[in-house]
Design an enzyme around this catalytic site. Structure first.
Site, PDB file in Angstrom:
ATOM      1  CB  CYS A 136      31.999  30.628  49.134  1.00  0.00           C
ATOM      2  SG  CYS A 136      33.789  30.810  49.326  1.00  0.00           S
ATOM      3  NE  ARG A 145      29.042  31.026  41.439  1.00  0.00           N
ATOM      4  CZ  ARG A 145      30.309  31.128  41.865  1.00  0.00           C
ATOM      5  NH1 ARG A 145      30.667  32.161  42.614  1.00  0.00           N
ATOM      6  NH2 ARG A 145      31.200  30.205  41.561  1.00  0.00           N
TER       7      ARG A 145
END
Length: 283
Positions: free
Chosen positions: A238, A180
């Site tokens: 995150c 990611r």
């Protein structure tokens, strides 16, 4: 004070003169809804069996406010958060132990919020519920109302501009999976990639196969290899401020203070004016 507690230490504390308040924050980041499946139900899991006396706290409604321009898990309204903590029996003078289903992510979010808003004694059960070898109960506890009133700190929290600045002046860690960070996949947010200057530091690498944190010295060495030097200004983000709280907790175990960018990638990526970096290079 250590930020984590082992199951055996918790058992001793519960039998002691000043037992901690227990918070059950079981939650899962799930794409089940998109696949047509029912999402994980933490409240049902709590009813099926929890640590004796533990009160369930809902991450999505009590540890966060509704998704929007500030990300998927923005800061909760202080009144809502405070009421949830008092309902659970949390008082300023009573220790608190938080646990979840084992990843530690949701428990870390509760730990971070309580610490950031002024509670002096909060720890996370290392390894979560799977580490507990004692009995469970299914009855619903009704603790006496607590007196904790959250007072947000002036430090320890980053917004988008602060995260961007820290990526240039200090160390900004990205707690998501490496793919990611690199922008190879993005299952949830508008675009993939990372904040320019951020360093890839998946929080899954802070724990062993049993879900327990690696020893403090190992964690300190790991963060040192990622560029965290003594006195470094450190921040973490995150996807939506949950797994990043787990990395802030890992840093605390290593003796390193760090700030949390709660909006995280879900906020950053929603603004097309903000730059996006791709690939393994921070820049």
């Amino acid at each position: 004070m250590n930020a984590i507690i082992s199951a055996s230490e918790l058992a001793d504390a519960l039998a002691g003169a000043n037992p901690p308040v227990l918070l059950d924050v079981r939650w899962q980041l799930s794409t089940a809804t998109a696949a047509g499946e029912p999402p994980f139900d933490g409240r049902a899991a709590h009813r099926a069996g929890h640590l004796p006396g533990a009160v369930y706290v809902d991450l999505d409604t009590e540890l966060a406010s509704a998704p929007g321009g500030h990300g998927r898990h923005p800061l909760p309204d202080p009144e809502v958060f405070g009421a949830a903590m008092r309902r659970a029996g949390v008082s300023a003078g009573t220790p608190v132990v938080v646990y979840d289903g084992g990843t530690g992510w949701a428990a870390a979010r509760a730990w971070w919020l309580l610490r950031w808003t002024g509670h002096p004694d909060v720890r996370v059960l290392d390894g979560g519920l799977p580490s507990w070898e004692g009995p469970l109960e299914t009855s619903q506890p009704r603790p006496a109302e607590g007196d904790f009133v959250p007072v947000p700190a002036a430090e320890g929290l980053l917004d988008a501009d602060g995260a961007a600045a820290l990526a240039r002046s200090g160390v900004l860690l990205d707690a998501r999976a490496g793919e990611r960070y690199r922008g190879e996949v993005e299952p949830i947010d508008r675009v993939g990639g990372h904040i320019p200057g951020a360093v890839s530091a998946p929080t899954t690498e802070n724990v062993g196969p049993d879900g327990r944190f690696r020893p403090a010295a190992e964690l300190a060495a790991r963060f040192g290899e990622l560029g965290v030097a003594r006195g470094s200004a450190v921040g973490v983000y995150c996807g939506s401020g949950v797994s990043a709280a787990h990395e802030v907790l890992a840093l605390a175990v290593a003796g390193i203070p760090a700030a949390l960018y709660v909006g995280s990638w879900s906020e950053w990526s929603s603004d097309p004016e903000r730059p996006v970096a791709l690939g393994p290079d921070p820049q």
